[in-house]
Design a protein around this motif. Structure first.
Motif, PDB file in Angstrom:
ATOM      1  N   ILE A 237       7.141  96.782  36.280  1.00 62.61           N
ATOM      2  CA  ILE A 237       8.260  95.875  36.495  1.00 62.61           C
ATOM      3  C   ILE A 237       9.204  95.874  35.295  1.00 62.61           C
ATOM      4  N   ASP A 238      10.477  95.852  35.594  1.00 68.22           N
ATOM      5  CA  ASP A 238      11.505  95.664  34.577  1.00 68.22           C
ATOM      6  C   ASP A 238      12.020  94.236  34.763  1.00 68.22           C
ATOM      7  N   LEU A 239      11.701  93.354  33.806  1.00 71.28           N
ATOM      8  CA  LEU A 239      12.072  91.944  33.956  1.00 71.28           C
ATOM      9  C   LEU A 239      13.567  91.703  33.798  1.00 71.28           C
ATOM     10  N   THR A 240      14.290  92.714  33.300  1.00 70.32           N
ATOM     11  CA  THR A 240      15.735  92.569  33.172  1.00 70.32           C
ATOM     12  C   THR A 240      16.361  92.302  34.538  1.00 70.32           C
ATOM     13  N   ARG A 241      17.014  91.184  34.681  1.00 69.16           N
ATOM     14  CA  ARG A 241      17.698  90.780  35.903  1.00 69.16           C
ATOM     15  C   ARG A 241      16.743  90.616  37.090  1.00 69.16           C
ATOM     16  N   PHE A 242      15.427  90.481  36.809  1.00 62.72           N
ATOM     17  CA  PHE A 242      14.484  90.307  37.914  1.00 62.72           C
ATOM     18  C   PHE A 242      14.723  88.994  38.648  1.00 62.72           C
ATOM     19  N   THR A 243      15.130  87.950  37.908  1.00 68.62           N
ATOM     20  CA  THR A 243      15.454  86.675  38.570  1.00 68.62           C
ATOM     21  C   THR A 243      16.583  86.869  39.574  1.00 68.62           C
ATOM     22  N   GLU A 244      17.573  87.655  39.193  1.00 65.60           N
ATOM     23  CA  GLU A 244      18.677  87.940  40.115  1.00 65.60           C
ATOM     24  C   GLU A 244      18.185  88.671  41.359  1.00 65.60           C
ATOM     25  N   MET A 245      17.226  89.574  41.168  1.00 68.26           N
ATOM     26  CA  MET A 245      16.669  90.293  42.315  1.00 68.26           C
ATOM     27  C   MET A 245      15.977  89.329  43.274  1.00 68.26           C
ATOM     28  N   MET A 246      15.196  88.407  42.723  1.00 75.43           N
ATOM     29  CA  MET A 246      14.494  87.448  43.574  1.00 75.43           C
ATOM     30  C   MET A 246      15.494  86.551  44.323  1.00 75.43           C
ATOM     31  N   VAL A 247      16.539  86.125  43.612  1.00 70.75           N
ATOM     32  CA  VAL A 247      17.576  85.301  44.243  1.00 70.75           C
ATOM     33  C   VAL A 247      18.262  86.087  45.359  1.00 70.75           C
ATOM     34  N   ALA A 248      18.588  87.347  45.095  1.00 67.92           N
ATOM     35  CA  ALA A 248      19.250  88.181  46.108  1.00 67.92           C
ATOM     36  C   ALA A 248      18.368  88.335  47.340  1.00 67.92           C
ATOM     37  N   GLU A 249      17.062  88.537  47.122  1.00 66.23           N
ATOM     38  CA  GLU A 249      16.137  88.658  48.254  1.00 66.23           C
ATOM     39  C   GLU A 249      16.066  87.348  49.032  1.00 66.23           C
ATOM     40  N   GLY A 250      16.018  86.234  48.319  1.00 70.45           N
ATOM     41  CA  GLY A 250      15.970  84.936  48.991  1.00 70.45           C
ATOM     42  C   GLY A 250      17.224  84.650  49.796  1.00 70.45           C
ATOM     43  N   HIS A 274       6.609  81.082  33.301  1.00 69.53           N
ATOM     44  CA  HIS A 274       5.408  81.750  32.804  1.00 69.53           C
ATOM     45  C   HIS A 274       5.822  82.895  31.885  1.00 69.53           C
ATOM     46  N   THR A 275       5.091  83.070  30.799  1.00 68.76           N
ATOM     47  CA  THR A 275       5.381  84.221  29.948  1.00 68.76           C
ATOM     48  C   THR A 275       4.926  85.501  30.647  1.00 68.76           C
ATOM     49  N   ALA A 276       5.681  86.598  30.512  1.00 68.92           N
ATOM     50  CA  ALA A 276       6.680  86.826  29.488  1.00 68.92           C
ATOM     51  C   ALA A 276       8.022  86.164  29.841  1.00 68.92           C
ATOM     52  N   LEU A 277       8.624  85.537  28.824  1.00 69.25           N
ATOM     53  CA  LEU A 277       9.948  84.961  29.011  1.00 69.25           C
ATOM     54  C   LEU A 277      10.969  86.093  29.039  1.00 69.25           C
ATOM     55  N   HIS A 278      11.974  85.953  29.911  1.00 70.65           N
ATOM     56  CA  HIS A 278      12.860  87.111  30.111  1.00 70.65           C
ATOM     57  C   HIS A 278      14.242  86.680  30.587  1.00 70.65           C
ATOM     58  N   ALA A 279      14.799  85.649  30.012  1.00 76.92           N
ATOM     59  CA  ALA A 279      16.114  85.183  30.450  1.00 76.92           C
ATOM     60  C   ALA A 279      17.146  86.306  30.374  1.00 76.92           C
ATOM     61  N   ALA A 280      18.005  86.364  31.396  1.00 76.52           N
ATOM     62  CA  ALA A 280      19.067  87.376  31.424  1.00 76.52           C
ATOM     63  C   ALA A 280      20.119  87.061  30.360  1.00 76.52           C
ATOM     64  N   ASP A 294      16.031  78.607  27.508  1.00 78.02           N
ATOM     65  CA  ASP A 294      16.893  79.557  28.219  1.00 78.02           C
ATOM     66  C   ASP A 294      16.321  79.857  29.605  1.00 78.02           C
ATOM     67  N   GLU A 295      14.993  80.035  29.651  1.00 70.80           N
ATOM     68  CA  GLU A 295      14.332  80.342  30.926  1.00 70.80           C
ATOM     69  C   GLU A 295      14.475  79.196  31.918  1.00 70.80           C
ATOM     70  N   VAL A 296      14.297  77.966  31.449  1.00 69.52           N
ATOM     71  CA  VAL A 296      14.417  76.812  32.348  1.00 69.52           C
ATOM     72  C   VAL A 296      15.825  76.751  32.924  1.00 69.52           C
ATOM     73  N   GLU A 297      16.815  77.000  32.082  1.00 69.55           N
ATOM     74  CA  GLU A 297      18.196  76.912  32.553  1.00 69.55           C
ATOM     75  C   GLU A 297      18.521  78.047  33.523  1.00 69.55           C
ATOM     76  N   GLU A 298      17.968  79.237  33.300  1.00 67.20           N
ATOM     77  CA  GLU A 298      18.178  80.315  34.271  1.00 67.20           C
ATOM     78  C   GLU A 298      17.462  79.990  35.584  1.00 67.20           C
ATOM     79  N   MET A 299      16.283  79.408  35.483  1.00 64.80           N
ATOM     80  CA  MET A 299      15.562  79.001  36.692  1.00 64.80           C
ATOM     81  C   MET A 299      16.392  78.002  37.496  1.00 64.80           C
ATOM     82  N   ASP A 300      16.993  77.028  36.805  1.00 67.27           N
ATOM     83  CA  ASP A 300      17.832  76.050  37.484  1.00 67.27           C
ATOM     84  C   ASP A 300      19.023  76.724  38.153  1.00 67.27           C
TER      85      ASP A 300
END
Length: 563
Positions: A237-250, A274-280, A294-300
């Motif tokens: 896994i590449d955690l870079t922009r992974f949050t964006e990927m999950m959002v796009a899938e959702g 959860h670690t590893a922390l990986h904010a974009a 940073d992670e909490v704010e990206e999650m929000d």
């Protein structure tokens, strides 16, 4: 059902039935954060981390201030949320120190005979999706995410979860290797073994060392596989922009509702915090609490994206939204530079992994369903992750299974009332396990003002902290047994600082009632196979997901479509 609701609750349910009759079936969006502390969210008292989207949910729906995880650690907690059953009933209460599944290729998992929220929704004609960081496809049409968990090994700071738990591991392995070499040398010197025997013995000493290092440094490959349905689409896994990927899938899954007549149930299980922390990049260095903030704010932000999608598609008014965390903040979590990377649990003591400590099980929870759940309401009576399955079943007019004990209750009447003054609380009694041992329990008499909690065992914290190195264990010298049990009225003393004296009448009466209910609970248990049996946890090479064998390396082609 273990918990029997008062007949008046049934009457309240009847009174509210038909609110959506004749309308389209409601959609369901369940959002589960990972290791988020109740003190990390603005609407729960944090004024230094920005969570405007979660705060918006609190304004437009209900805030549950006494919502409890069914376990203080992720795997059993999530299993309980998905099934409405205590982890002990479904083989998810381990009998040893291993409380999570460490390998993607192990045989451990939710037993296939358990009924999940997804299966109940499918029976009602729902399209079901799991955008996840753990679980299988039990009842879900669509899956995207990490089938195991986000590990610090996946980050970019060369961290390792095994070394974090066992900081002496390198010295131990070196000692084993050097001890083996010296042992073989002396045997050879004494002519007790020949060349072949010496090589064989050296191999025996070297093999476990090589295996441990292969596991330690192969974690990103063994466990870092991103899957779409049954296909590995990214490894490691590449955690870079992974949050964006999950959002796009959702968002893509939500859009199917506007394109068809089929309602949806979507479980969005976020990797944060959860670690590893990986904010974009847009979130790095922006909070006042380092990489964790940073992670909490990206999650929000990611939650806001999903809520905005519901608004854009005109689905917000007919969607039941539930947000929670799988357990409390991990107070011992630190980065390799000593910076704190775990959450804050506010006034509640302890944290993740600590059995019955409220810091580990009282989780930030918000529910919105416009026109049904009262906007701006605050629910401070004990509720639980166990309630999610029966409550969602009530929302979609489905039926929880009747051939097994369901420990949760439908809390829709409570949500519709907007406060806790009902004829009877949803739960008079809740137990809190650490592994397969009960560490605490809470009892609500139903007078609208008191909740009593007893501790049979508590963790032995490191001096001056409320943690235990990296993690608190459940047995032996790691805990303090209390006889008589500690007792608190947590409705009046939520920080559990002033125990009730065992000499008081209140203590005697409440403990007597708790012990009676505890006996009833134990009598209801049926022995099941443990999913944390060491043999089930051992990795099986033939079960290891791999793309482009033998390199096990690929990148999700849909990443290029991110905007």
């Amino acid at each position: 059902m273990v918990i029997h609701c008062h007949l008046a609750l049934f009457g309240t349910l009847l009174m509210y039935s038909g609110l959506t009759s004749g309308d389209e079936p409601p959609n369901v969006l369940l959002i589960i954060a990972d290791d988020l502390g109740i003190g990390d969210v603005g609407c729960f008292g944090n004024d230094t981390i920005r969570t405007p989207n979660l705060d918006r949910l609190a304004t437009e729906g209900a805030k549950l201030t006494h919502h409890l995880a069914a376990a203080s650690i992720c795997t059993p907690s999530r299993a309980a949320l998905m099934t409405g059953r205590y982890p002990i009933r479904i083989g998810m209460a381990p009998k040893n120190i291993f409380r999570v599944n460490f390998f993607l290729s192990s045989a451990s998992g939710l037993p296939p005979n358990e009924i999940t929220i997804g299966e109940i929704a499918k029976e009602k004609g729902y399209r079901t999706g799991l955008i996840d960081r753990r679980s299988g496809k039990q009842g879900f049409d669509y899956f995207y995410g990490l089938p195991l968990t986000n590990l610090r090994d996946f980050g970019d700071e060369c961290e390792n979860v095994i070394r974090a738990k066992l900081p002496f591991i390198d010295n131990l392995l070196l000692a084993v290797l050097l001890g083996g070499v010296m042992f073989v040398y002396f045997l050879k010197k004494a002519q007790m073994v020949g060349r072949f025997g010496a090589i064989t013995l050296l191999s025996l000493f070297a093999s476990p060392v090589i295996l441990v290092y292969a596991i330690m440094y192969g974690m990103p490959y063994w466990n870092g596989a991103v899957m779409r349905n049954l296909d590995v689409v990214e490894q490691p896994i590449d955690l870079t922009r992974f949050t964006e990927m999950m959002v796009a899938e959702g968002k893509r899954f939500i859009r199917t509702r506007s394109e068809s007549d089929q309602p949806f149930l979507l479980v969005m299980s976020l990797v944060q915090v959860h670690t590893a922390l990986h904010a974009a990049d847009p979130f790095k260095g922006k909070s006042r609490h380092g990489s964790y903030g940073d992670e909490v704010e990206e999650m929000d932000w990611s939650i806001g994206q999903l809520l905005d999608e519901l608004d854009t598609l005109g689905l917000a008014k007919n969607t039941f939204v539930y947000f929670t965390s799988d357990n409390g903040g991990h107070v011992e979590e630190k980065g390799i530079h000593g910076d704190r990377q775990g959450g804050w649990n506010g006034i509640y003591r302890g944290g993740k992994g600590q059995g019955g400590m409220d810091g580990g099980i009282r989780v930030p929870t918000l529910i919105r369903w416009p026109g049904v759940v009262k906007a701006g309401s605050v629910i401070d009576v004990p509720t639980s992750h166990l309630d999610v399955l029966p409550t969602v079943a009530g929302v979609i007019e489905g039926k929880p299974p009747t051939d097994r004990v369901i420990d949760g209750v439908d809390i829709l009447p409570l949500l519709k009332a907007g406060h806790h003054y009902l004829p009877s609380p949803p739960h008079h009694f809740l137990v809190h396990y650490c592994c397969d041992d009960i560490h605490s329990a809470r009892y609500t008499p139903g007078n609208g003002s008191d909740v009593y909690k007893v501790h049979f065992a508590t963790p032995k914290w490191d001096v001056g902290t409320e943690g235990c190195g990296l993690f608190c264990d459940c047995y032996g010298n790691a805990i303090t047994q209390h006889d008589p049990p500690l007792m608190f009225n947590i409705a009046r003393d939520p920080s559990e600082r002033s125990p009730i004296s065992p000499k008081t009448e209140t203590y005697r009466v409440m403990l007597q009632e708790i012990e009676k209910l505890l006996k009833q609970h134990r009598r209801s248990l049926v022995p099941v196979d443990s999913e944390f049996n060491r043999l089930k946890l051992v990795p099986r090479p033939w079960l290891q997901p791999c793309c482009n064998f033998p390199t096990c390396s690929c990148r999700d082609s849909k990443r290029s479509g991110l905007k």
